[in-house]
Design a protein around this motif. Structure first.
Motif, PDB file in Angstrom:
ATOM      1  N   GLY A 199      31.866  36.425  59.865  1.00 25.06           N
ATOM      2  CA  GLY A 199      32.003  36.695  61.296  1.00 25.06           C
ATOM      3  C   GLY A 199      31.572  38.095  61.653  1.00 25.06           C
ATOM      4  N   GLU A 200      31.851  38.475  62.888  1.00 29.12           N
ATOM      5  CA  GLU A 200      31.581  39.854  63.317  1.00 29.12           C
ATOM      6  C   GLU A 200      32.622  40.763  62.697  1.00 29.12           C
ATOM      7  N   ILE A 201      32.209  41.919  62.285  1.00 27.98           N
ATOM      8  CA  ILE A 201      33.084  42.811  61.530  1.00 27.98           C
ATOM      9  C   ILE A 201      34.375  43.143  62.264  1.00 27.98           C
ATOM     10  N   SER A 202      34.298  43.460  63.544  1.00 30.28           N
ATOM     11  CA  SER A 202      35.513  43.850  64.275  1.00 30.28           C
ATOM     12  C   SER A 202      36.500  42.681  64.343  1.00 30.28           C
ATOM     13  N   ALA A 203      35.974  41.480  64.577  1.00 27.16           N
ATOM     14  CA  ALA A 203      36.846  40.310  64.630  1.00 27.16           C
ATOM     15  C   ALA A 203      37.465  40.036  63.262  1.00 27.16           C
ATOM     16  N   LEU A 204      36.655  40.154  62.223  1.00 30.00           N
ATOM     17  CA  LEU A 204      37.160  39.938  60.865  1.00 30.00           C
ATOM     18  C   LEU A 204      38.235  40.949  60.530  1.00 30.00           C
ATOM     19  N   HIS A 205      38.011  42.189  60.935  1.00 32.97           N
ATOM     20  CA  HIS A 205      38.973  43.233  60.615  1.00 32.97           C
ATOM     21  C   HIS A 205      40.308  42.959  61.279  1.00 32.97           C
ATOM     22  N   ASP A 206      40.263  42.531  62.553  1.00 29.61           N
ATOM     23  CA  ASP A 206      41.523  42.200  63.244  1.00 29.61           C
ATOM     24  C   ASP A 206      42.230  41.075  62.524  1.00 29.61           C
ATOM     25  N   ARG A 207      41.461  40.059  62.189  1.00 30.01           N
ATOM     26  CA  ARG A 207      42.039  38.909  61.495  1.00 30.01           C
ATOM     27  C   ARG A 207      42.649  39.329  60.155  1.00 30.01           C
ATOM     28  N   ALA A 208      41.951  40.216  59.471  1.00 28.53           N
ATOM     29  CA  ALA A 208      42.421  40.654  58.156  1.00 28.53           C
ATOM     30  C   ALA A 208      43.725  41.442  58.266  1.00 28.53           C
ATOM     31  N   ARG A 209      43.785  42.323  59.256  1.00 33.10           N
ATOM     32  CA  ARG A 209      45.009  43.103  59.416  1.00 33.10           C
ATOM     33  C   ARG A 209      46.194  42.204  59.726  1.00 33.10           C
ATOM     34  N   LYS A 210      45.959  41.209  60.558  1.00 27.59           N
ATOM     35  CA  LYS A 210      47.053  40.282  60.891  1.00 27.59           C
ATOM     36  C   LYS A 210      47.480  39.521  59.651  1.00 27.59           C
ATOM     37  N   ARG A 211      46.514  39.166  58.816  1.00 23.82           N
ATOM     38  CA  ARG A 211      46.835  38.432  57.592  1.00 23.82           C
ATOM     39  C   ARG A 211      47.677  39.308  56.651  1.00 23.82           C
ATOM     40  N   VAL A 212      47.326  40.581  56.539  1.00 24.13           N
ATOM     41  CA  VAL A 212      48.098  41.478  55.678  1.00 24.13           C
ATOM     42  C   VAL A 212      49.524  41.632  56.213  1.00 24.13           C
ATOM     43  N   GLU A 213      49.652  41.772  57.521  1.00 21.46           N
ATOM     44  CA  GLU A 213      50.999  41.865  58.130  1.00 21.46           C
ATOM     45  C   GLU A 213      51.804  40.608  57.816  1.00 21.46           C
ATOM     46  N   CYS A 214      51.129  39.457  57.948  1.00 24.02           N
ATOM     47  CA  CYS A 214      51.810  38.181  57.693  1.00 24.02           C
ATOM     48  C   CYS A 214      52.287  38.122  56.240  1.00 24.02           C
ATOM     49  N   LEU A 215      51.441  38.537  55.315  1.00 24.20           N
ATOM     50  CA  LEU A 215      51.810  38.502  53.898  1.00 24.20           C
ATOM     51  C   LEU A 215      52.953  39.467  53.609  1.00 24.20           C
ATOM     52  N   HIS A 216      52.896  40.632  54.190  1.00 23.35           N
ATOM     53  CA  HIS A 216      53.984  41.601  53.998  1.00 23.35           C
ATOM     54  C   HIS A 216      55.296  41.028  54.511  1.00 23.35           C
ATOM     55  N   ALA A 217      55.210  40.343  55.655  1.00 22.32           N
ATOM     56  CA  ALA A 217      56.434  39.772  56.230  1.00 22.32           C
ATOM     57  C   ALA A 217      57.008  38.697  55.309  1.00 22.32           C
ATOM     58  N   GLN A 218      56.108  38.035  54.542  1.00 21.27           N
ATOM     59  CA  GLN A 218      56.553  36.992  53.622  1.00 21.27           C
ATOM     60  C   GLN A 218      57.002  37.554  52.286  1.00 21.27           C
ATOM     61  N   GLY A 219      56.992  38.866  52.171  1.00 25.73           N
ATOM     62  CA  GLY A 219      57.482  39.473  50.939  1.00 25.73           C
ATOM     63  C   GLY A 219      56.393  39.849  49.956  1.00 25.73           C
ATOM     64  N   ARG A 220      55.171  39.579  50.333  1.00 29.71           N
ATOM     65  CA  ARG A 220      54.071  39.910  49.418  1.00 29.71           C
ATOM     66  C   ARG A 220      53.576  41.318  49.765  1.00 29.71           C
ATOM     67  N   SER A 221      54.356  42.328  49.335  1.00 30.65           N
ATOM     68  CA  SER A 221      54.090  43.687  49.797  1.00 30.65           C
ATOM     69  C   SER A 221      52.902  44.329  49.090  1.00 30.65           C
ATOM     70  N   ASP A 222      52.353  43.689  48.076  1.00 28.51           N
ATOM     71  CA  ASP A 222      51.216  44.315  47.386  1.00 28.51           C
ATOM     72  C   ASP A 222      49.877  43.881  47.949  1.00 28.51           C
ATOM     73  N   ALA A 223      49.874  43.161  49.061  1.00 27.33           N
ATOM     74  CA  ALA A 223      48.603  42.784  49.687  1.00 27.33           C
ATOM     75  C   ALA A 223      48.057  43.962  50.477  1.00 27.33           C
ATOM     76  N   TYR A 224      46.761  44.211  50.339  1.00 25.57           N
ATOM     77  CA  TYR A 224      46.140  45.310  51.082  1.00 25.57           C
ATOM     78  C   TYR A 224      44.670  44.987  51.267  1.00 25.57           C
ATOM     79  N   LEU A 225      44.057  45.732  52.164  1.00 25.70           N
ATOM     80  CA  LEU A 225      42.624  45.537  52.399  1.00 25.70           C
ATOM     81  C   LEU A 225      41.829  46.500  51.537  1.00 25.70           C
ATOM     82  N   TYR A 226      40.738  46.018  51.017  1.00 30.63           N
ATOM     83  CA  TYR A 226      39.821  46.845  50.226  1.00 30.63           C
ATOM     84  C   TYR A 226      38.466  46.801  50.924  1.00 30.63           C
TER      85      TYR A 226
END
Lengths: 298, 338
Positions: free
Chosen positions: A205-232
């Motif tokens: 996708g477009e980078i800005s849209a992907l980045h937003d989606r990725a950040r939301k995904r990391v937040e979601c994972l953190h909320a589920q207890g998967r605190s070692d998820a991060y963006l590279y």
């Protein structure tokens, strides 16, 4: 041959059966020149099926390489190369943080890390900055491509790449790497690997849209207890450091980058050009002074 | 690995915010994990052809500088050095493209090197500088030839005018290759991105002086010329000893010296470069200064040793660099490659 019902909805199609912006249907994004496109690879969704490797080889007509079993889990491809532009890594985490064998399954991926590695299409790109012939260029979709009719195989892009992606092909004598399916993008199709991925681990996708989606995904994972998820590779994260502002193909990882064979803090090599040249010139100035002293007088 | 109760792992954060604006500085937690010991980087495809170019190009660049300096002293007894230096420079710059084009993996497209100029690429800078240096060096040598034949001062003056930009280009030619290697991701080279150009330049000067010394002895130049070249060689040998030691220490501190300690690279480095290239010339010149006696044979031996050592240096740097790129543990510990 009958026309596909979906194609009939696009009355402006010049040819029956061709959908002008197929990416809008398959990836949810139109592909237009002048915008930045790339991949967001969510490794928590990867199932290690290697459909991306196969799709890439098929679309780009890349030759098969030596058939071998490496013994490195299910990774028999080994690494990216001139003829392998997608490579799935497998890391089996048999030991927990204390070094003991894990006695319970982690919530995700059953103690197994899988990541589909690809050219990062960096911005700015070390390979592009090092290319003396201009074969490597940045396309209208903000991706990095090697023009095969210009490359003379000097091989300078090969050590320049901080991720070890690009390689010169021996029989052909030119450098090759992932093109982000430049030909498909021009036709409104998303890249072959993204289209083939059954779990949408590889998202195009477009980078800005992907980045937003990725950040939301990391937040979601953190909320589920998967605190070692991060963006590279997203802006200001690991992988996009020391002059490399962002990677157009960025990842969501759940362990150290080194475990996936990625450098934690790669650097842009061209930052070392000017200091190096000045150091060399200063040295030769000192040599000249030495020569004046040695050659003057008896 | 994370346990079900959300225990903190080395990467990632405890809070739900996905903001990672600060680059994680937990690099000190790195316990040496690699991906099955596989290389991260690809080694450069360079070998003996490039090592030969580095050697020859260095001599070409440094010879022009030494020739110009000899010319500036205005001393008639340095004229041999100016003459030989300019011819040596031309010979070097004529041989250099042969090595470079032979090394290309698609050599028939060699002219694409001059298709664009890219200031972020030392190879582009070098291609253009090499071309300019070739032209200027050729004109200077031709004027020198005319000055030798016709014996009119105008040729020498015009040669001096062309020698000035030729010398500037020569300074770049002798050192830009170190920058070229340093502006890659190969750990051994990237860490030494400022010292490598310096050492290459010093080695270029040393090998150039050695070549001029051999030329002086072969063509029966005056004893004063030989003595001055020997003085220059002695001074450069001392500088090279210090520069090489500094580079070694720099690599040791960066924990990157392992490729230089593995045979056969280690043997080539210690016996070929350190002993033959530095220790032998320093010993010979030291004895010469201490005893006050100058032996023609010893001078020739020292010059030959310097040349062999200079070639070994280029070879070792290329091969050790390729090994360095294949070592993931070396690359992972270079956070900000110097």
């Amino acid at each position: 041959m009958s026309v596909h019902p979906r194609a009939r909805e696009y009355t402006e199609s010049l040819l029956p059966g061709v959908i002008p912006q197929e990416a809008e249907l398959t990836a949810g994004t139109r592909i237009e020149p002048g915008r930045s496109y790339g991949f967001f690879t969510d490794t928590t969704l990867c199932i290690g099926c290697k459909a991306c490797e196969v799709a890439c080889k098929e679309w780009n007509e890349l030759p098969a390489e030596e058939f071998k079993l490496t013994g490195d889990s299910y990774d028999n491809t080994g690494a990216l190369s001139a003829t392998t532009w997608r490579h799935v890594s497998f890391i089996e985490k048999l030991k927990d943080a204390n070094g003991d064998r894990a006695t319970e399954l982690a919530p995700f991926q059953s103690n197994w890390l899988m990541m589909s590695d690809v050219c990062k299409h960096c911005s700015p790109a070390p390979c592009l900055e090092s290319c003396p012939t201009g074969a490597l260029f940045r396309t209208e979709f903000d991706t990095v491509v090697v023009q095969q009719d210009i490359c003379n195989g000097c091989g300078y892009c090969v050590p320049a790449c901080p991720f070890g992606v690009v390689e010169v092909n021996v029989p052909d004598g030119k450098a090759h790497k992932c093109t982000l399916c430049y030909d498909r993008l021009k036709g409104g199709l998303e890249p072959a690997c993204a289209k083939a991925c059954p779990t949408d681990s590889i998202q195009f996708g477009e980078i800005s849209a992907l980045h937003d989606r990725a950040r939301k995904r990391v937040e979601c994972l953190h909320a589920q207890g998967r605190s070692d998820a991060y963006l590279y590779g997203a802006r200001d994260t690991l992988g996009a450091t020391n002059g490399i502002n962002r990677l157009n193909a960025f990842f969501l990882l759940t362990d150290r980058p080194e475990v996936y064979n990625l450098p934690p803090q790669p650097s842009l090599p061209s930052r070392r050009v000017l200091p190096g040249l000045l150091s060399g010139l200063a040295t030769m100035a000192a040599i000249a002074i030495t020569a004046i002293v040695a050659l003057a007088g008896e | 690995m994370v346990s079900p109760n959300g225990e903190r792992a080395p990467y990632g954060r405890q809070d739900t915010s996905a903001d990672q604006s600060a680059v994680d500085s937990s690099h000190s937690n790195y316990r040496g994990e690699t991906y099955y010991g596989r290389p991260v980087l690809k080694p450069s495809p360079y070998g003996q052809l490039i090592a030969s170019y580095l050697f020859v190009g260095g001599i070409a660049g440094a010879s022009q500088i030494i020739a110009t300096v000899a010319d500036w002293t205005g001393d008639r007894r340095n004229r041999f050095i100016t003459r030989a230096g300019r011819y040596l420079s031309l010979a070097g710059i004529l041989a250099s493209p042969l090595f470079l084009i032979a090394d290309l993996r698609t050599p028939e497209r060699w002219y694409n090197m001059l298709r664009i100029f890219r200031r972020t690429s030392p190879m582009s800078i070098g291609s253009w500088t090499l071309s300019a240096f070739g032209g200027l060096s050729g004109i200077t040598a031709m004027l020198q030839f005319l000055a030798d034949r016709r014996r009119r001062p105008v040729y020498r003056r015009v040669a001096r005018a062309f020698a000035l930009p030729a010398t500037g280009a020569g300074a770049i030619v002798a050192t830009y290759t170190g920058t070229l290697l340093g502006s890659t991701s190969t750990p051994l080279w990237a860490r030494a991105s400022r010292l490598l150009p310096a050492l290459f330049g010093i080695s270029a000067a040393a090998t150039s002086t050695a070549a001029l010394t051999l030329a002086a002895h072969a063509s029966g130049a005056s004893r004063i010329t030989a003595r001055r070249l020997e003085r220059l060689a002695a001074m450069i040998a001392g500088i090279e000893f210090l520069a090489s030691a500094a580079l070694d220490r720099h690599w040791e501190r960066g924990h990157l010296a392992a490729p230089l300690k593995q045979p056969p690279t280690a043997t080539a480095y210690r016996a070929g470069y350190k002993t033959l290239g530095i220790a032998v010339p320093m010993l010979v010149h030291g004895v010469s200064v201490a005893t006050g006696r100058r032996s023609r044979r010893a001078s020739i031996c020292a010059a030959a040793a310097t040349l062999i050592g200079g070639y070994f240096l280029r070879s070792v740097i290329i091969h050790a660099g390729r090994d360095s790129a294949r070592r993931p543990e070396d690359y992972f510990q270079v956070t900000e490659a110097d």
